[in-house]
Design a protein around this motif. Structure first.
Motif, mmCIF file in Angstrom:
data_model
loop_
_atom_site.group_PDB
_atom_site.id
_atom_site.type_symbol
_atom_site.label_atom_id
_atom_site.label_comp_id
_atom_site.label_asym_id
_atom_site.label_seq_id
_atom_site.Cartn_x
_atom_site.Cartn_y
_atom_site.Cartn_z
ATOM 1 N N THR A 64 46.546 35.217 51.341
ATOM 2 C CA THR A 64 46.078 35.198 49.956
ATOM 3 C C THR A 64 44.637 35.707 49.879
ATOM 4 O O THR A 64 44.307 36.562 49.049
ATOM 5 C CB THR A 64 46.178 33.770 49.371
ATOM 6 O OG1 THR A 64 47.516 33.302 49.505
ATOM 7 C CG2 THR A 64 45.789 33.747 47.897
ATOM 8 N N ALA A 65 43.788 35.202 50.763
ATOM 9 C CA ALA A 65 42.380 35.616 50.781
ATOM 10 C C ALA A 65 42.230 37.077 51.194
ATOM 11 O O ALA A 65 41.406 37.807 50.627
ATOM 12 C CB ALA A 65 41.585 34.712 51.730
ATOM 13 N N VAL A 79 36.896 33.259 48.750
ATOM 14 C CA VAL A 79 36.824 31.922 49.339
ATOM 15 C C VAL A 79 37.722 30.961 48.567
ATOM 16 O O VAL A 79 38.427 30.139 49.167
ATOM 17 C CB VAL A 79 35.366 31.419 49.412
ATOM 18 C CG1 VAL A 79 35.304 29.935 49.763
ATOM 19 C CG2 VAL A 79 34.580 32.249 50.424
ATOM 20 N N THR A 80 37.747 31.076 47.260
ATOM 21 C CA THR A 80 38.648 30.249 46.451
ATOM 22 C C THR A 80 40.096 30.527 46.836
ATOM 23 O O THR A 80 40.896 29.601 46.988
ATOM 24 C CB THR A 80 38.418 30.516 44.949
ATOM 25 O OG1 THR A 80 37.061 30.179 44.623
ATOM 26 C CG2 THR A 80 39.354 29.695 44.091
ATOM 27 N N ALA A 81 40.436 31.806 47.009
ATOM 28 C CA ALA A 81 41.791 32.167 47.431
ATOM 29 C C ALA A 81 42.118 31.557 48.796
ATOM 30 O O ALA A 81 43.223 31.062 49.016
ATOM 31 C CB ALA A 81 41.938 33.689 47.466
ATOM 32 N N GLU A 154 50.124 36.069 40.467
ATOM 33 C CA GLU A 154 50.951 37.274 40.586
ATOM 34 C C GLU A 154 50.498 38.172 41.733
ATOM 35 O O GLU A 154 51.307 38.602 42.559
ATOM 36 C CB GLU A 154 50.921 38.067 39.287
ATOM 37 C CG GLU A 154 51.730 39.355 39.360
ATOM 38 C CD GLU A 154 51.612 40.218 38.126
ATOM 39 O OE1 GLU A 154 52.225 41.307 38.135
ATOM 40 O OE2 GLU A 154 50.924 39.840 37.158
ATOM 41 N N LEU A 155 49.216 38.463 41.778
ATOM 42 C CA LEU A 155 48.723 39.442 42.754
ATOM 43 C C LEU A 155 48.507 38.868 44.152
ATOM 44 O O LEU A 155 48.694 39.583 45.146
ATOM 45 C CB LEU A 155 47.406 40.049 42.263
ATOM 46 C CG LEU A 155 47.456 40.848 40.980
ATOM 47 C CD1 LEU A 155 46.069 41.364 40.633
ATOM 48 C CD2 LEU A 155 48.466 41.991 41.081
ATOM 49 N N TYR A 156 48.097 37.619 44.237
ATOM 50 C CA TYR A 156 47.651 37.104 45.513
ATOM 51 C C TYR A 156 48.481 35.930 46.045
ATOM 52 O O TYR A 156 48.909 35.950 47.199
ATOM 53 C CB TYR A 156 46.176 36.701 45.438
ATOM 54 C CG TYR A 156 45.312 37.818 44.892
ATOM 55 C CD1 TYR A 156 45.358 39.087 45.464
ATOM 56 C CD2 TYR A 156 44.492 37.632 43.791
ATOM 57 C CE1 TYR A 156 44.589 40.131 44.961
ATOM 58 C CE2 TYR A 156 43.717 38.667 43.293
ATOM 59 C CZ TYR A 156 43.774 39.907 43.876
ATOM 60 O OH TYR A 156 43.017 40.934 43.372
ATOM 61 N N ASP A 157 48.707 34.913 45.245
ATOM 62 C CA ASP A 157 49.338 33.692 45.738
ATOM 63 C C ASP A 157 50.832 33.867 45.982
ATOM 64 O O ASP A 157 51.320 33.670 47.096
ATOM 65 C CB ASP A 157 49.062 32.545 44.768
ATOM 66 C CG ASP A 157 49.338 31.165 45.353
ATOM 67 O OD1 ASP A 157 49.675 31.066 46.550
ATOM 68 O OD2 ASP A 157 49.210 30.187 44.604
ATOM 69 N N ASP A 166 49.327 42.044 57.678
ATOM 70 C CA ASP A 166 48.202 42.031 58.617
ATOM 71 C C ASP A 166 47.005 41.305 57.983
ATOM 72 O O ASP A 166 46.081 41.930 57.483
ATOM 73 C CB ASP A 166 47.830 43.474 58.986
ATOM 74 C CG ASP A 166 46.687 43.549 59.972
ATOM 75 O OD1 ASP A 166 46.519 42.608 60.756
ATOM 76 O OD2 ASP A 166 45.945 44.551 59.933
ATOM 77 N N SER A 167 47.037 39.993 58.024
ATOM 78 C CA SER A 167 45.958 39.185 57.457
ATOM 79 C C SER A 167 44.735 39.202 58.363
ATOM 80 O O SER A 167 44.863 39.254 59.581
ATOM 81 C CB SER A 167 46.403 37.731 57.290
ATOM 82 O OG SER A 167 47.461 37.627 56.381
ATOM 83 N N ALA A 168 43.577 39.113 57.743
ATOM 84 C CA ALA A 168 42.346 38.924 58.509
ATOM 85 C C ALA A 168 42.375 37.514 59.103
ATOM 86 O O ALA A 168 42.924 36.588 58.505
ATOM 87 C CB ALA A 168 41.128 39.105 57.611
ATOM 88 N N PRO A 169 41.762 37.319 60.272
ATOM 89 C CA PRO A 169 41.730 35.984 60.883
ATOM 90 C C PRO A 169 40.731 35.079 60.167
ATOM 91 O O PRO A 169 39.855 35.550 59.431
ATOM 92 C CB PRO A 169 41.286 36.270 62.317
ATOM 93 C CG PRO A 169 40.493 37.531 62.218
ATOM 94 C CD PRO A 169 41.112 38.338 61.113
ATOM 95 N N LEU A 170 40.837 33.804 60.433
ATOM 96 C CA LEU A 170 39.928 32.828 59.814
ATOM 97 C C LEU A 170 38.475 33.152 60.128
ATOM 98 O O LEU A 170 37.600 32.990 59.268
ATOM 99 C CB LEU A 170 40.288 31.411 60.264
ATOM 100 C CG LEU A 170 39.528 30.270 59.596
ATOM 101 C CD1 LEU A 170 39.638 30.324 58.074
ATOM 102 C CD2 LEU A 170 40.020 28.932 60.125
#
Length: 194
Positions: A64-65, A79-81, A154-157, A166-170
């Motif tokens: 999501t982020a 950060v909220t995402a 719609e777009l993110y969650d 391919d998400s970025a790591p924490l």
């Protein structure tokens, strides 16, 4: 009872003195500054927790982020995402409330509202499969943040359950979390202690 340096001595708040509250205040700042560490540690608890979803809750949060970041959203939005579902482990029935409480001192009223209401808005995508009204969010139609919340979902969650994404790591988000949580915008405690 052992007394520690710079520790209040009262047994009831009504008996506290200015000296007691100065002692307490001296502990608040270092504790508050470590909030990002506690938040990041709690996010790590979501790792491996699938709850039946195609990705675990940490990957959903990262995805999501990452989607928000790649779309050019502001750092506080990203950060909220990242934190929108952090309450899943402790608030099985009200996780948006927990996440909203965590982000409230650090983000705009709009981002706080998005976080607080995303559960109902996310329901648009699945409530009807559970015999619920997918249009529960319509009770908020006309609210100034209705469209922004619908857009977030719609777009993110709702789109962040792709095991191949391919998400970025924490670690990528850690500096953002630290910057956003470094300066509370609206906290009575921060104003009183600082």
């Amino acid at each position: 009872m052992t007394e520690h340096p710079a520790q209040a001595r009262f047994t009831a708040m009504e008996d506290g003195t200015a000296e007691d509250w100065q002692a307490i205040a001296s502990h608040f700042s270092p504790f508050a500054k470590a909030l990002p560490d506690r938040v990041l540690d709690h996010l790590r608890l979501l790792d491996g927790d699938y709850g039946g979803f195609p990705v675990d809750r940490l990957q959903h949060s990262l995805q999501t982020a990452t989607r928000a970041h790649r779309a050019g959203e502001s750092e506080d939005y990203v950060v909220t995402a990242l934190l929108h579902d952090i309450g899943d482990t402790l608030g099985s029935y009200n996780h948006p409330d927990i996440a909203a409480a965590i982000v409230k001192p650090f983000v705009s009223e709009e981002l706080h509202w998005i976080t607080a209401q995303h559960g109902i808005f996310q329901g648009y995508y699945f409530f009807h499969h559970l015999g619920l009204d997918r249009d529960m969010r319509e009770a908020f139609r006309g609210h100034p943040h209705f469209e922004a919340t619908a857009r977030f979902c719609e777009l993110y969650d709702q789109a962040a359950f792709d095991p191949g994404y391919d998400s970025a790591p924490l670690d990528f988000f850690e500096p953002m979390v630290r910057r956003v949580m470094a300066a509370p915008r609206n906290s009575i405690y921060a104003r009183a202690i600082d």
